[in-house]
Design a protein around this motif. Structure first.
Motif, PDB file in Angstrom:
ATOM      1  N   PHE A 228       0.833  -1.205   0.000  1.00  0.00           N
ATOM      2  CA  PHE A 228       0.000   0.000   0.000  1.00  0.00           C
ATOM      3  C   PHE A 228       0.869   1.257   0.000  1.00  0.00           C
ATOM      4  O   PHE A 228       0.506   2.271  -0.601  1.00  0.00           O
ATOM      5  N   GLY A 229       2.002   1.203   0.689  1.00  0.00           N
ATOM      6  CA  GLY A 229       2.922   2.337   0.661  1.00  0.00           C
ATOM      7  C   GLY A 229       3.458   2.594  -0.730  1.00  0.00           C
ATOM      8  O   GLY A 229       3.578   3.753  -1.169  1.00  0.00           O
ATOM      9  N   LEU A 230       3.796   1.509  -1.458  1.00  0.00           N
ATOM     10  CA  LEU A 230       4.277   1.670  -2.828  1.00  0.00           C
ATOM     11  C   LEU A 230       3.177   2.223  -3.736  1.00  0.00           C
ATOM     12  O   LEU A 230       3.436   3.063  -4.609  1.00  0.00           O
ATOM     13  N   CYS A 231       1.951   1.767  -3.498  1.00  0.00           N
ATOM     14  CA  CYS A 231       0.814   2.289  -4.271  1.00  0.00           C
ATOM     15  C   CYS A 231       0.668   3.787  -4.033  1.00  0.00           C
ATOM     16  O   CYS A 231       0.490   4.573  -4.977  1.00  0.00           O
ATOM     17  N   GLY A 232       0.743   4.215  -2.787  1.00  0.00           N
ATOM     18  CA  GLY A 232       0.644   5.636  -2.479  1.00  0.00           C
ATOM     19  C   GLY A 232       1.792   6.443  -3.064  1.00  0.00           C
ATOM     20  O   GLY A 232       1.605   7.578  -3.515  1.00  0.00           O
ATOM     21  N   LEU A 233       2.989   5.839  -3.068  1.00  0.00           N
ATOM     22  CA  LEU A 233       4.145   6.538  -3.633  1.00  0.00           C
ATOM     23  C   LEU A 233       3.970   6.754  -5.133  1.00  0.00           C
ATOM     24  O   LEU A 233       4.283   7.830  -5.658  1.00  0.00           O
ATOM     25  N   ILE A 234       3.461   5.739  -5.837  1.00  0.00           N
ATOM     26  CA  ILE A 234       3.220   5.886  -7.274  1.00  0.00           C
ATOM     27  C   ILE A 234       2.217   7.010  -7.527  1.00  0.00           C
ATOM     28  O   ILE A 234       2.399   7.851  -8.417  1.00  0.00           O
ATOM     29  N   ALA A 235       1.142   7.031  -6.725  1.00  0.00           N
ATOM     30  CA  ALA A 235       0.132   8.081  -6.886  1.00  0.00           C
ATOM     31  C   ALA A 235       0.720   9.460  -6.622  1.00  0.00           C
ATOM     32  O   ALA A 235       0.458  10.429  -7.363  1.00  0.00           O
ATOM     33  N   LEU A 236       1.527   9.565  -5.581  1.00  0.00           N
ATOM     34  CA  LEU A 236       2.129  10.846  -5.241  1.00  0.00           C
ATOM     35  C   LEU A 236       3.068  11.337  -6.339  1.00  0.00           C
ATOM     36  O   LEU A 236       3.032  12.520  -6.740  1.00  0.00           O
ATOM     37  N   LEU A 237       3.899  10.449  -6.848  1.00  0.00           N
ATOM     38  CA  LEU A 237       4.830  10.840  -7.916  1.00  0.00           C
ATOM     39  C   LEU A 237       4.081  11.230  -9.186  1.00  0.00           C
ATOM     40  O   LEU A 237       4.473  12.177  -9.891  1.00  0.00           O
ATOM     41  N   TYR A 238       3.003  10.505  -9.480  1.00  0.00           N
ATOM     42  CA  TYR A 238       2.231  10.841 -10.683  1.00  0.00           C
ATOM     43  C   TYR A 238       1.614  12.229 -10.551  1.00  0.00           C
ATOM     44  O   TYR A 238       1.685  13.043 -11.479  1.00  0.00           O
TER      45      TYR A 238
END
Length: 256
Positions: A228-238
């Motif tokens: 879930f942290g990686l999912c949030g990181l992808i969203a944040l970077l996008y």
């Protein structure tokens, strides 16, 4: 529309599709780990419930020549046995640890009284002699009737060994692993298909600080947090690079 504008549009949608796909995959893996954690919690609850049940006796163990279907439902149940040790068939499982120290797990068959059954008891742990690896540690094995308390367990877990090691160790008291069916044929004893893990205070030269039975549910929660942290990181970077920073970039002026 210029070619640079076209390339920029394709790049935007390509990054968008990749980001959405990455978020879907990582979120799905996180939910899968949460599902695994729920399964492990249910299993741990079942184990804890079995440990709280009243202690069984030797008659509750499945017979060696009977059907073992459903016998795993007895695993982790407390049990109280009476019988006599078959000391001549004691086996020392090598490379087993307790408190981080290598040594032996000591296994001895117990001939149950009353009744014709025999069960293999994991009696405890002893350190080994590193100067003479073939020397057996000294343990006490009473000759008369004994009372043994413990919990029902599966046979000891197997460690890695080279192919053919079972045959080489077949009649040795020091072994890397022990196959219950092969040991039954080797000794001629009517061994039950389950073993008993003896519990209690140290005695007879043996330690019994067995690890607490756990299913590792914390591991799955940790993995879920990472996904879930990686999912949030992808969203944040996008959001930062595609929706915030991209419009702020100075547009190139067309060449005169």
């Amino acid at each position: 529309m210029t070619s640079s504008t076209t390339r920029g549009g394709w790049r935007f949608w390509l990054v968008t599709v990749a980001a959405v796909a990455g978020m879907l995959v990582t979120a799905s893996l996180g939910r899968w780990q949460l599902g695994r954690a729920a399964q492990k919690e249910a299993l741990q609850a079942a184990i804890d419930a079995r440990e709280r049940m009243p202690a069984l006796d030797g008659a509750s163990l499945p017979a060696a020549d009977g059907s073992s279907a459903g016998s795993e439902a007895l695993v982790h149940r407390a049990i109280a046995l009476r019988g006599r040790w078959v000391a001549g068939q004691t086996v020392f499982l090598d490379n087993r640890q307790m408190h981080g120290r290598p040594g032996f797990f000591v296994l001895t068959p117990l001939r149950l009284e009353p009744g014709p059954g025999v069960v293999l008891v994991q009696r405890g742990w002893v350190p080994r002699d590193f100067q003479d690896r073939s020397r057996l540690p000294r343990i006490e094995t009473p000759e008369g009737p004994v009372a043994v308390t413990g919990r029902i367990a599966l046979p000891p877990s197997r460690l890695y060994e080279f192919t053919g090691a079972d045959g080489a160790q077949g009649y040795s008291r020091i072994r890397q692993n022990l196959d219950l069916n092969a040991f039954r044929a080797e000794t001629g004893l009517a061994l039950a298909p389950l073993t008993v893990l003896q519990t209690g205070e140290p005695s007879e030269g043996l330690l019994r600080d067995w690890p607490v039975v756990g299913t590792g549910v914390e591991k799955h929660y940790g993995y879920a947090f990472q996904w879930f942290g990686l999912c949030g990181l992808i969203a944040l970077l996008y959001v930062w690079f595609q929706l915030v920073r991209r419009p702020l970039r100075p547009r190139r002026q067309p060449a005169p």
